[in-house]
Scaffold this active site. Structure first.
Site, mmCIF file in Angstrom:
data_model
loop_
_atom_site.group_PDB
_atom_site.id
_atom_site.type_symbol
_atom_site.label_atom_id
_atom_site.label_comp_id
_atom_site.label_asym_id
_atom_site.label_seq_id
_atom_site.Cartn_x
_atom_site.Cartn_y
_atom_site.Cartn_z
ATOM 1 N N TYR A 137 0.832 -1.191 0.000
ATOM 2 C CA TYR A 137 0.000 0.000 0.000
ATOM 3 C C TYR A 137 0.873 1.250 0.000
ATOM 4 O O TYR A 137 2.058 1.202 0.340
ATOM 5 C CB TYR A 137 -0.943 -0.004 1.202
ATOM 6 C CG TYR A 137 -0.278 -0.273 2.548
ATOM 7 C CD1 TYR A 137 0.340 0.740 3.269
ATOM 8 C CD2 TYR A 137 -0.274 -1.557 3.096
ATOM 9 C CE1 TYR A 137 0.927 0.496 4.493
ATOM 10 C CE2 TYR A 137 0.316 -1.815 4.323
ATOM 11 C CZ TYR A 137 0.914 -0.778 5.026
ATOM 12 O OH TYR A 137 1.509 -1.021 6.241
ATOM 13 N N ASP A 182 -2.797 2.501 9.935
ATOM 14 C CA ASP A 182 -1.793 1.618 10.533
ATOM 15 C C ASP A 182 -0.710 1.391 9.475
ATOM 16 O O ASP A 182 -0.649 0.339 8.835
ATOM 17 C CB ASP A 182 -2.438 0.312 10.966
ATOM 18 C CG ASP A 182 -1.441 -0.646 11.612
ATOM 19 O OD1 ASP A 182 -0.311 -0.215 11.918
ATOM 20 O OD2 ASP A 182 -1.784 -1.827 11.792
ATOM 21 N N ILE A 183 0.141 2.383 9.311
ATOM 22 C CA ILE A 183 1.117 2.387 8.217
ATOM 23 C C ILE A 183 2.440 1.834 8.733
ATOM 24 O O ILE A 183 3.115 2.459 9.555
ATOM 25 C CB ILE A 183 1.294 3.809 7.644
ATOM 26 C CG1 ILE A 183 -0.077 4.398 7.267
ATOM 27 C CG2 ILE A 183 2.241 3.789 6.466
ATOM 28 C CD1 ILE A 183 -0.887 3.549 6.302
ATOM 29 N N GLU A 184 2.811 0.659 8.230
ATOM 30 C CA GLU A 184 3.997 -0.039 8.728
ATOM 31 C C GLU A 184 5.000 -0.339 7.621
ATOM 32 O O GLU A 184 5.854 -1.214 7.786
ATOM 33 C CB GLU A 184 3.564 -1.324 9.433
ATOM 34 C CG GLU A 184 2.599 -1.077 10.582
ATOM 35 C CD GLU A 184 2.298 -2.326 11.393
ATOM 36 O OE1 GLU A 184 3.165 -3.221 11.431
ATOM 37 O OE2 GLU A 184 1.216 -2.399 11.989
ATOM 38 N N GLY A 185 4.899 0.373 6.523
ATOM 39 C CA GLY A 185 5.840 0.159 5.432
ATOM 40 C C GLY A 185 5.492 1.039 4.253
ATOM 41 O O GLY A 185 4.524 1.794 4.276
#
Length: 345
Positions: free
Chosen positions: A130, A172-175
């Site tokens: 994403y 919830d941005i983890e990459g």
């Protein structure tokens, strides 16, 4: 005609109702939970994550984040987003194999809201591909979110949850691609403007950064969304697990990390809003990569008391990952979440 006194009374009632709503969303210590992925399912195949309608009736939860939208624009289906809700919904729209059509979840959302819960859709998560490739891409996706999940129910757009209108969006941005992370600022600003244009409803934007300050993907620092538009956020569900700043680093380390986030929040202007910091925790020993990140209720209670007393305008409650693990962690006749909810405001 309405008399001046009647009009004044109506205005006072309207202002009071708005105040009650705002306080219920961000003015108390909430219990936030993620739902929709059922990560505990493989370990408990005979006790899968309960439907949203059941989870909403579980004592204690105030905010439910439905996860996840795992791709914002999939070229395999004309740029539509990809949704993943584990076994809860697996039926796609015609011609869009990864865009799920989930009317039952939509009906459950309406039931949750009728019970006073806030229900958000969460973007990103620990898996998926994403992100945005341009400011125009981010702007377009903000409008798509508005049309598909939020206030634009008359757009003719496909709506995965039918006519249900969600209470907001969680990031919830983890990459992602480091050079493109700044486009989240465009997305958040555009989405907030669309939300503010709705005079009939109040919406939330929340985030879920990792506890090391600042988070490497979202900040706060210049060029990242928490640095560039912090006052667009109502709350941040900071993940105090899977990192050195969880309880596995000791209570002092956890509270020192919370202090970093709280100090930053207190440095921000308090208008139009200032984000609350929510203590994100695993709902069981298995919910985190490190079992020692789990905090038993008797250990958590004094931590919550200290943080809420030290940072009364910043502490926003507790977030749990996630509903499926909470379901498995029974403490007497109550889940872990229902147990800790008793000592939240």
């Amino acid at each position: 005609r309405v008399s001046q006194r009647t009009a004044a009374n109506m205005m006072r009632l309207l202002l009071l109702s708005v105040l009650v709503y705002v306080c219920s969303v961000v003015g108390k210590s909430n219990l936030v939970v993620y739902w929709g992925q059922d990560p505990a399912g493989p370990w408990f195949p005979n006790n899968l994550e309960q439907p949203l309608s059941v989870v909403c009736n579980r004592p204690g939860y105030d905010v439910i984040n439905i996860g996840f939208i795992i791709s914002f624009s999939d070229p395999r289906q004309g740029g539509m987003p990809d949704l993943n809700f584990a076994e809860h919904c697996e039926t796609p729209f015609d011609k869009y194999p990864y865009l799920l059509n989930c009317p039952q979840i939509g009906r459950n959302i309406t039931q949750c809201q009728a019970a006073g819960k806030k229900v958000l859709i969460s973007l990103g998560g620990g898996v998926g591909q994403y992100g945005f490739v341009s400011a125009a891409d981010a702007t377009s996706f903000a409008h798509r979110m508005w049309d598909m999940f939020l206030g634009n129910t008359t757009s003719g757009s496909l709506r995965p949850f039918g006519n249900a209108t969600l209470d907001g969006v969680d990031l919830d941005i983890e990459g992602g691609v480091p050079a493109n992370m700044g486009y989240y600022t465009t997305f958040v600003k555009t989405l907030r403007a669309l939300m503010d244009s709705d005079t009939k409803r109040t919406y939330m934007i929340t985030g879920a950064p990792q506890c090391p300050f600042p988070d490497g993907w979202v900040g706060p620092k210049p060029g990242l969304m928490l640095g560039d538009t912090p006052n667009s956020f109502d709350a941040l569900n900071v993940q105090f697990y899977n990192n050195h700043c969880g309880l596995n680093g000791g209570r002092d380390g956890l509270e020192a990390s919370f202090k970093q986030w709280a100090t930053w929040v207190l440095s921000l202007p308090d208008t139009p809003r200032r984000p609350k910091i929510v203590l994100g925790l695993p709902a069981s020993t298995r919910a985190s990569a490190t079992a020692s990140d789990y905090i038993p209720p008797d250990v958590l209670q004094p931590i919550v008391a200290n943080l809420s007393q030290t940072y009364p305008t910043v502490f926003g409650g507790v977030m749990l990952w996630d509903a499926s693990w909470d379901q498995q962690n029974m403490i007497g006749s109550n889940t872990y979440g229902s147990t800790i909810a008793k000592f939240l405001d």
